[in-house]
Motif scaffolding. Sequence first.
Motif, mmCIF file in Angstrom:
data_model
loop_
_atom_site.group_PDB
_atom_site.id
_atom_site.type_symbol
_atom_site.label_atom_id
_atom_site.label_comp_id
_atom_site.label_asym_id
_atom_site.label_seq_id
_atom_site.Cartn_x
_atom_site.Cartn_y
_atom_site.Cartn_z
ATOM 1 N N VAL A 281 -97.034 76.142 20.070
ATOM 2 C CA VAL A 281 -97.311 74.708 20.119
ATOM 3 C C VAL A 281 -98.815 74.490 19.965
ATOM 4 N N SER A 282 -99.225 73.242 19.851
ATOM 5 C CA SER A 282 -100.652 72.931 19.802
ATOM 6 C C SER A 282 -101.276 73.159 21.179
ATOM 7 N N ALA A 283 -102.593 73.262 21.219
ATOM 8 C CA ALA A 283 -103.294 73.464 22.491
ATOM 9 C C ALA A 283 -103.039 72.300 23.449
ATOM 10 N N MET A 284 -102.962 71.084 22.930
ATOM 11 C CA MET A 284 -102.720 69.925 23.777
ATOM 12 C C MET A 284 -101.323 69.983 24.390
ATOM 13 N N VAL A 285 -100.334 70.331 23.589
ATOM 14 C CA VAL A 285 -98.967 70.459 24.101
ATOM 15 C C VAL A 285 -98.897 71.612 25.094
ATOM 16 N N LEU A 286 -99.581 72.711 24.815
ATOM 17 C CA LEU A 286 -99.616 73.846 25.736
ATOM 18 C C LEU A 286 -100.106 73.417 27.114
ATOM 19 N N ALA A 287 -101.224 72.691 27.155
ATOM 20 C CA ALA A 287 -101.785 72.256 28.435
ATOM 21 C C ALA A 287 -100.799 71.390 29.208
ATOM 22 N N ALA A 288 -100.188 70.448 28.531
ATOM 23 C CA ALA A 288 -99.241 69.549 29.196
ATOM 24 C C ALA A 288 -97.978 70.288 29.624
ATOM 25 N N ALA A 289 -97.462 71.162 28.780
ATOM 26 C CA ALA A 289 -96.225 71.891 29.095
ATOM 27 C C ALA A 289 -96.431 72.833 30.279
ATOM 28 N N GLN A 290 -97.599 73.444 30.370
ATOM 29 C CA GLN A 290 -97.869 74.336 31.497
ATOM 30 C C GLN A 290 -97.902 73.564 32.805
ATOM 31 N N VAL A 291 -98.496 72.378 32.791
ATOM 32 C CA VAL A 291 -98.526 71.540 33.992
ATOM 33 C C VAL A 291 -97.096 71.184 34.404
ATOM 34 N N GLN A 292 -96.228 71.043 33.424
ATOM 35 C CA GLN A 292 -94.835 70.691 33.687
ATOM 36 C C GLN A 292 -93.973 71.914 33.988
ATOM 37 N N GLY A 293 -94.608 73.097 34.109
ATOM 38 C CA GLY A 293 -93.897 74.284 34.542
ATOM 39 C C GLY A 293 -93.346 75.183 33.451
ATOM 40 N N ARG A 294 -93.625 74.880 32.185
ATOM 41 C CA ARG A 294 -93.133 75.744 31.098
ATOM 42 C C ARG A 294 -94.003 76.989 31.014
ATOM 43 N N THR A 295 -93.372 78.151 30.993
ATOM 44 C CA THR A 295 -94.096 79.414 30.880
ATOM 45 C C THR A 295 -93.812 80.108 29.553
ATOM 46 N N HIS B 120 -112.581 76.337 7.525
ATOM 47 C CA HIS B 120 -111.226 76.080 8.023
ATOM 48 C C HIS B 120 -110.546 77.393 8.395
ATOM 49 N N ILE B 121 -109.767 77.370 9.451
ATOM 50 C CA ILE B 121 -109.068 78.572 9.902
ATOM 51 C C ILE B 121 -107.965 78.928 8.913
ATOM 52 N N VAL B 122 -107.972 80.177 8.477
ATOM 53 C CA VAL B 122 -106.968 80.705 7.555
ATOM 54 C C VAL B 122 -105.902 81.474 8.342
ATOM 55 N N SER B 123 -106.346 82.237 9.354
ATOM 56 C CA SER B 123 -105.419 82.989 10.179
ATOM 57 C C SER B 123 -106.044 83.234 11.544
ATOM 58 N N VAL B 124 -105.165 83.551 12.499
ATOM 59 C CA VAL B 124 -105.610 83.826 13.869
ATOM 60 C C VAL B 124 -105.133 85.217 14.269
ATOM 61 N N PRO B 125 -105.823 85.846 15.236
ATOM 62 C CA PRO B 125 -105.427 87.198 15.652
ATOM 63 C C PRO B 125 -104.193 87.218 16.549
ATOM 64 N N GLY B 126 -103.850 86.085 17.127
ATOM 65 C CA GLY B 126 -102.731 86.031 18.063
ATOM 66 C C GLY B 126 -102.668 84.670 18.732
ATOM 67 N N PHE B 127 -102.216 84.681 19.981
ATOM 68 C CA PHE B 127 -101.944 83.435 20.694
ATOM 69 C C PHE B 127 -102.614 83.436 22.068
ATOM 70 N N VAL B 128 -102.782 82.252 22.637
ATOM 71 C CA VAL B 128 -103.293 82.091 23.996
ATOM 72 C C VAL B 128 -102.216 81.445 24.849
ATOM 73 N N ARG B 129 -102.315 81.701 26.127
ATOM 74 C CA ARG B 129 -101.350 81.135 27.078
ATOM 75 C C ARG B 129 -102.081 80.203 28.020
#
Length: 103
Positions: free
Chosen positions: A61-75, A94-103
């Motif tokens: 998900v986007s970083a904004m959705v991640l922040a909100a979903a974590q507050v709502q208990g989604r892991t 512009h970002i072409v690729s990323v090394p991975g994901f953040v939680r």
Amino acid sequence: MKYRNFTPHSIVLNDGTVFAPEGLARVQASFSSFDENGVCSQVFGEVTGLPAPEDGVLLIVSAMVLAAAQVQGRTDVVAPATGHPECVRNEQGHIVSVPGFVR
């Protein structure tokens, strides 16, 4: 681990793996009035567009959705690691690729 993409665009990892969008997760936001310094507060509301959690599945998900979903208990949610120093960028920055994901 299986990943499912709920952002509006494909996510490309540095190793060439591509995660095509399967849906779109959104979060509602509300804002306070601006103060005398031109600053307001933002409060996240309900996250929509995510399926129920599944064992062995992480939802991109986007970083904004991640922040909100974590507050709502989604892991089971992660966001592309767009701030990581190993992100690959094109000539325009512009970002072409990323090394991975953040939680």
